[in-house]
Design a protein around this motif. Structure first.
Motif, short mmCIF file in Angstrom:
data_model
loop_
_atom_site.label_atom_id
_atom_site.label_comp_id
_atom_site.label_asym_id
_atom_site.label_seq_id
_atom_site.Cartn_x
_atom_site.Cartn_y
_atom_site.Cartn_z
N ALA A 1 0.82 -1.21 0.00
CA ALA A 1 0.00 0.00 0.00
C ALA A 1 0.85 1.26 0.00
O ALA A 1 0.56 2.23 -0.72
CB ALA A 1 -0.93 -0.01 1.21
N ALA A 2 1.92 1.24 0.78
CA ALA A 2 2.76 2.44 0.90
C ALA A 2 3.57 2.73 -0.36
O ALA A 2 3.94 3.88 -0.61
CB ALA A 2 3.69 2.29 2.10
N THR A 3 3.86 1.70 -1.16
CA THR A 3 4.71 1.87 -2.34
C THR A 3 3.92 1.96 -3.63
O THR A 3 4.51 2.10 -4.71
CB THR A 3 5.73 0.72 -2.45
OG1 THR A 3 5.03 -0.53 -2.44
CG2 THR A 3 6.71 0.76 -1.28
N ASP A 4 2.61 1.88 -3.56
CA ASP A 4 1.75 2.05 -4.73
C ASP A 4 1.20 3.47 -4.71
O ASP A 4 0.38 3.81 -3.86
CB ASP A 4 0.62 1.02 -4.69
CG ASP A 4 -0.28 1.06 -5.92
OD1 ASP A 4 -0.81 2.14 -6.24
OD2 ASP A 4 -0.45 0.00 -6.56
N ASP A 5 1.64 4.30 -5.62
CA ASP A 5 1.28 5.72 -5.58
C ASP A 5 -0.22 5.94 -5.62
O ASP A 5 -0.76 6.79 -4.89
CB ASP A 5 1.94 6.46 -6.75
CG ASP A 5 3.44 6.58 -6.59
OD1 ASP A 5 3.93 6.41 -5.45
OD2 ASP A 5 4.13 6.84 -7.60
N HIS A 6 -0.91 5.19 -6.48
CA HIS A 6 -2.36 5.37 -6.59
C HIS A 6 -3.07 5.00 -5.30
O HIS A 6 -3.93 5.75 -4.80
CB HIS A 6 -2.91 4.53 -7.75
CG HIS A 6 -4.40 4.60 -7.88
ND1 HIS A 6 -5.07 5.72 -8.32
CD2 HIS A 6 -5.37 3.67 -7.59
CE1 HIS A 6 -6.37 5.50 -8.30
NE2 HIS A 6 -6.57 4.27 -7.86
N GLN A 7 -2.70 3.84 -4.73
CA GLN A 7 -3.35 3.41 -3.50
C GLN A 7 -2.99 4.30 -2.33
O GLN A 7 -3.82 4.60 -1.47
CB GLN A 7 -2.98 1.95 -3.21
CG GLN A 7 -3.49 0.97 -4.23
CD GLN A 7 -5.01 1.04 -4.37
OE1 GLN A 7 -5.74 1.22 -3.40
NE2 GLN A 7 -5.48 0.89 -5.60
N ARG A 8 -1.77 4.73 -2.30
CA ARG A 8 -1.34 5.64 -1.23
C ARG A 8 -2.19 6.90 -1.24
O ARG A 8 -2.66 7.38 -0.20
CB ARG A 8 0.15 5.98 -1.40
CG ARG A 8 0.71 6.82 -0.29
CD ARG A 8 2.16 7.22 -0.55
NE ARG A 8 2.67 7.91 0.62
CZ ARG A 8 3.31 7.34 1.62
NH1 ARG A 8 3.53 6.02 1.60
NH2 ARG A 8 3.72 8.04 2.65
N THR A 9 -2.38 7.47 -2.43
CA THR A 9 -3.20 8.66 -2.56
C THR A 9 -4.63 8.39 -2.14
O THR A 9 -5.25 9.19 -1.44
CB THR A 9 -3.15 9.17 -4.02
OG1 THR A 9 -1.80 9.49 -4.36
CG2 THR A 9 -4.03 10.41 -4.19
N ARG A 10 -5.18 7.25 -2.56
CA ARG A 10 -6.54 6.88 -2.18
C ARG A 10 -6.71 6.75 -0.68
O ARG A 10 -7.66 7.29 -0.08
CB ARG A 10 -6.94 5.56 -2.86
CG ARG A 10 -8.31 5.03 -2.45
CD ARG A 10 -8.62 3.71 -3.14
NE ARG A 10 -7.88 2.59 -2.59
CZ ARG A 10 -8.33 1.77 -1.64
NH1 ARG A 10 -9.53 1.99 -1.10
NH2 ARG A 10 -7.60 0.76 -1.21
N LEU A 11 -5.78 6.07 -0.05
CA LEU A 11 -5.87 5.84 1.39
C LEU A 11 -5.72 7.13 2.17
O LEU A 11 -6.44 7.39 3.14
CB LEU A 11 -4.84 4.81 1.82
CG LEU A 11 -5.03 3.40 1.23
CD1 LEU A 11 -3.81 2.54 1.54
CD2 LEU A 11 -6.29 2.76 1.75
N ARG A 12 -4.78 7.95 1.74
CA ARG A 12 -4.56 9.23 2.43
C ARG A 12 -5.78 10.13 2.31
O ARG A 12 -6.13 10.85 3.24
CB ARG A 12 -3.34 9.94 1.86
CG ARG A 12 -2.00 9.40 2.33
CD ARG A 12 -0.87 10.27 1.80
NE ARG A 12 -1.02 11.65 2.23
CZ ARG A 12 -0.56 12.70 1.54
NH1 ARG A 12 0.08 12.52 0.40
NH2 ARG A 12 -0.70 13.93 2.02
N ALA A 13 -6.43 10.11 1.14
CA ALA A 13 -7.58 10.98 0.92
C ALA A 13 -8.71 10.64 1.88
O ALA A 13 -9.41 11.53 2.38
CB ALA A 13 -8.07 10.85 -0.53
N GLY A 14 -8.87 9.36 2.18
CA GLY A 14 -9.94 8.96 3.09
C GLY A 14 -9.70 9.39 4.51
O GLY A 14 -10.64 9.59 5.27
N ALA A 15 -8.42 9.55 4.89
CA ALA A 15 -8.10 9.94 6.27
C ALA A 15 -7.95 11.44 6.44
O ALA A 15 -7.75 11.91 7.54
CB ALA A 15 -6.79 9.25 6.69
N ALA A 16 -8.02 12.17 5.34
CA ALA A 16 -7.80 13.62 5.41
C ALA A 16 -8.96 14.33 6.11
O ALA A 16 -10.09 13.88 6.06
CB ALA A 16 -7.63 14.19 4.00
#
Length: 388
Positions: A373-388
């Motif tokens: 998850a941390a090394t996949d740019d797309h998933q990282r962005t998706r996950l971060r967006a949900g926690a913002a």
């Protein structure tokens, strides 16, 4: 997933293997019930604190809840550690394995957290069997900045996108009037009869329940002595359904059965909810696929998606977490013969060589999923967006 990160996390799990297995065995040897897991919570928190994690105890106004954090990355991972046991049968659900696996994943990720831009947080969550510790911690903000959450649960089989049932735990209390059961029974109002009527009504209602709806219960107070008409009785029921919407309709039907007991006997009754409502698991598809890849690489053989969908693991407050943020709750197989969770034979299996292996494999599979998850740019962005 970078080979270096994979190698580093594997090496860390191997380095801590004795400590992790020891943690699992120690928790198993001293089972503690919901909200009273003082020794168990301390064992997990103390180990993480000794290894450099910043530990906060008693979070969310729960004495046996804690958080243990390492790193300062903008992607926050929450690894849930359960450690409560069951009355009489102890760790027959294997929460000792869960606690040790999440601890192991945290330790495996510690040294690569900064390179991955992660904050690794092991979250000590009490009272899963009854009490809804995770629900309370969600409501009180513990998961507010968590981008994604994971844990792994021992079971007789391996399931990646494990499914569960929504549940509500309720008690019904009936109040009647005591009297001499032989000299003046006509002057009494029998609260035990009220429970009997309710149980019969529930039994008849079962033929009309929706698919996936279930009711189970026990009498917790049936009277005192047979020569006194019982004036105070109570029973506890678990109501389960495929999802929260179906659970609401089941609740309305069963509550009418409780009312029938009171109406037929002339008792009064009160319905008390014992725990917060647990939602059904809704695992994040991408995280589940990443975990499947990791578990398979470790030589494990998860059920296929179709077969997985036919298995239900009971109910868990992790379902509420999966509804609030991307999360998974896979199961990891242990050698337990014909036993299933909540049987004494399963408790025995949770302190075996197979369970020890599940601790280490579970820790590494969770760690590798986090690395993916941390090394996949797309998933990282998706996950971060949900926690913002």
């Amino acid at each position: 997933m970078g080979t270096d990160f994979k190698h580093s996390t594997r090496s860390a799990v191997e380095r801590y293997s004795d400590a992790l297995v020891g943690l699992s065995r120690s928790i198993h040897a001293e089972p503690e019930l919901a909200f009273a897991e003082h020794r168990s919570a301390a064992k997990v928190a103390d180990l993480l604190e000794a290894e450099g994690f910043e530990v906060e105890r008693g979070v969310a106004d729960l004495e046996t809840a804690f958080t243990a954090s390492y790193g300062s990355g903008d992607l926050v991972l929450g690894l849930c550690a359960e450690y409560d046991a069951l009355p009489e049968v102890g760790h027959a659900c294997g929460h000792n394995v869960i606690a040790a696996a999440s601890t192991g994943a945290g330790l495996a990720l510690r040294d690569v957290a900064d390179a991955l831009g992660l904050t690794v947080r092991v979250i000590g969550t009490p009272a899963e069997e009854v009490g809804g510790g995770k629900v309370l911690m969600l409501e009180r903000g513990v998961f507010d900045d968590v981008a994604f959450s994971m844990m792994v649960h021992p079971a007789p089989y391996e399931a990646v996108a494990a499914r569960s049932l929504a549940i509500t735990d309720v008690e019904v209390h009936y109040t009647g009037k005591p009297s001499h059961a032989a000299a003046a029974p006509h002057l009494g109002v029998n609260a035990a009869d009220a429970i009997t009527v309710a149980q019969v009504a529930i039994g008849l209602a079962r033929q009309h329940l929706e698919p996936g709806q279930m009711v189970s219960g026990i009498v917790t107070r049936g009277g005192t002595v047979p020569n006194v008409v019982p004036a105070h009785t109570s029973a506890m029921f678990d109501l389960r359904a495929e999802d929260l919407e179906s659970l609401r309709s089941l609740e309305a039907r069963i509550f009418r059965c409780f009312e029938a007991g009171a109406l037929a006997t002339g008792c009064t009754h009160e319905i008390v909810k014992v725990s917060p409502v647990y939602a059904e698991l809704t695992p994040d598809p991408w995280l589940a696929d990443a975990y499947r890849t990791a578990a398979t690489a470790l030589g494990r053989t998860p059920l296929g998606p179709a077969e997985e969908a036919r298995h239900k693991i009971g109910s868990t407050d992790m379902g509420n977490v999966t509804r609030a943020l991307p999360a998974i709750h896979p199961t990891i197989a242990i050698d337990c013969g014909d036993a299933v969770n909540h049987q004494i034979e399963f408790a025995t299996a949770c302190a075996s060589a197979s369970a020890d292996r599940a601790v280490l494999d579970g820790a590494l599979a969770l760690a590798w999923t986090a690395v993916s998850a941390a090394t996949d740019d797309h998933q990282r962005t998706r996950l971060r967006a949900g926690a913002a």
